[in-house]
Design a protein around this motif. Structure first.
Motif, PDB file in Angstrom:
ATOM      1  N   ARG A 127     -26.748  13.513 -66.015  1.00 43.68           N
ATOM      2  CA  ARG A 127     -25.424  14.135 -66.027  1.00 43.68           C
ATOM      3  C   ARG A 127     -24.620  13.715 -64.799  1.00 43.68           C
ATOM      4  N   ARG A 128     -23.333  13.891 -64.861  1.00 44.32           N
ATOM      5  CA  ARG A 128     -22.479  13.641 -63.701  1.00 44.32           C
ATOM      6  C   ARG A 128     -22.940  14.541 -62.548  1.00 44.32           C
ATOM      7  N   GLY A 129     -23.086  13.961 -61.372  1.00 44.80           N
ATOM      8  CA  GLY A 129     -23.591  14.695 -60.220  1.00 44.80           C
ATOM      9  C   GLY A 129     -25.104  14.719 -60.128  1.00 44.80           C
ATOM     10  N   GLY A 130     -25.770  14.161 -61.137  1.00 48.30           N
ATOM     11  CA  GLY A 130     -27.227  14.098 -61.117  1.00 48.30           C
ATOM     12  C   GLY A 130     -27.720  13.053 -60.133  1.00 48.30           C
ATOM     13  N   VAL A 131     -29.007  13.117 -59.833  1.00 44.27           N
ATOM     14  CA  VAL A 131     -29.579  12.327 -58.741  1.00 44.27           C
ATOM     15  C   VAL A 131     -30.676  11.394 -59.244  1.00 44.27           C
ATOM     16  N   LEU A 132     -30.748  10.229 -58.613  1.00 46.35           N
ATOM     17  CA  LEU A 132     -31.829   9.264 -58.830  1.00 46.35           C
ATOM     18  C   LEU A 132     -32.553   9.078 -57.508  1.00 46.35           C
TER      19      LEU A 132
END
Length: 199
Positions: free
Chosen positions: A135-140
Motif C-alpha cells: 500500500r501507499r506508505g508501506g515499507v520494504l
C-alpha cells in the motif's frame, strides 16, 4: 521455468537441510531488522524469499494473532525446512516467484526481504512487482545478517563498486522501481536498507 529460476532452486535445494545449522546465531539480527519495519498489530506483511522462514516468528510477534504473515519462496526444499522447523505456524507459506506474486495490489503494509536482492534475475522489475502489492506508505526492508564486506569475504570475492547493494546503486535501483530509500546501514553485523512506497 527460466534458467535463473533453475539456478536459484538448485543452489538453495542443495543447502536447505542444513541452512539453519550453518547460520545458528542470526535470530537476533532478524528480530532487530523486523523491529525497524514499524509493523503494527493487525498488519499484513510478506517475507519475500523467506527461505527456511527465520523471520516469520519475529514478523508474527510484530503483527500479533490478528495480523497476516506470508512467507514466499521459489524453492520447495526451503519451504519444507520452514515447515519442519514449525515456522508455518507463524505464517502461511507460498511456493511462488516474487516476479509474479499471487496477491492483490496494495494489499500489504510491508515486505521483508532477507538476502533476496542478489538472487533477483531482474531486480528493477522484481522490485516493481513487490511495490505493486504494498500500500501507499508501506515499507520494504532489504536485509542481510552480515554487511557487504563481511559477505564478500565469506564468499571469497572482492567487493566491487558495481555491487548491487552499494548505497548509490541501490538507491538508484529502488527509485527506478518506485521506492524512496529512507535509511541505509552497511555494517559488519548487518545490512539493512529501508524504503517507502510514496505513491
Amino acid at each position: 521455468m527460466s534458467d535463473d529460476h533453475t539456478h536459484v532452486q538448485e543452489f538453495f535445494s542443495g543447502r536447505a537441510a542444513d541452512w539453519d545449522r550453518r547460520f545458528p546465531d542470526d535470530g537476533p539480527a532478524y528480530a532487530a531488522a523486523v523491529a525497524e519495519l514499524g509493523l503494527r498489530k493487525g498488519g499484513r506483511v510478506l517475507d519475500a524469499g523467506c527461505g527456511t522462514g527465520r523471520a516469520l516468528p519475529a514478523l508474527r510477534a510484530a503483527v500479533g494473532p490478528s495480523g497476516v504473515v506470508l512467507g514466499a519462496d521459489l524453492t520447495p526444499a526451503m519451504l519444507r525446512e520452514a515447515a519442519r522447523a514449525g515456522r508455518d505456524r507463524d505464517g502461511t507459506l507460498l511456493l511462488t516467484d516474487v516476479a509474479a506474486l499471487p496477491l492483490r495490489s496494495s494489499s500489504l503494509d510491508a515486505v521483508f526481504a532477507a538476502g533476496l536482492i542478489a538472487h533477483l534475475p531482474q531486480p528493477g522489475e522484481n522490485l516493481r512487482e513487490i511495490r505493486r502489492v504494498v500500500r501507499r506508505g508501506g515499507v520494504l526492508a532489504l536485509f542481510h545478517p552480515i554487511g557487504r564486506a563481511a559477505l564478500a569475504a565469506r564468499q571469497g570475492r572482492e567487493l566491487t563498486p558495481d555491487d548491487l547493494r552499494a548505497e548509490l546503486n541501490l538507491r538508484a535501483l529502488l527509485t527506478g522501481a518506485g521506492w524512496r530509500m529512507t535509511s541505509y546501514a552497511d555494517e559488519d553485523t548487518r545490512f539493512l536498507a529501508l524504503a517507502v512506497r510514496d505513491a
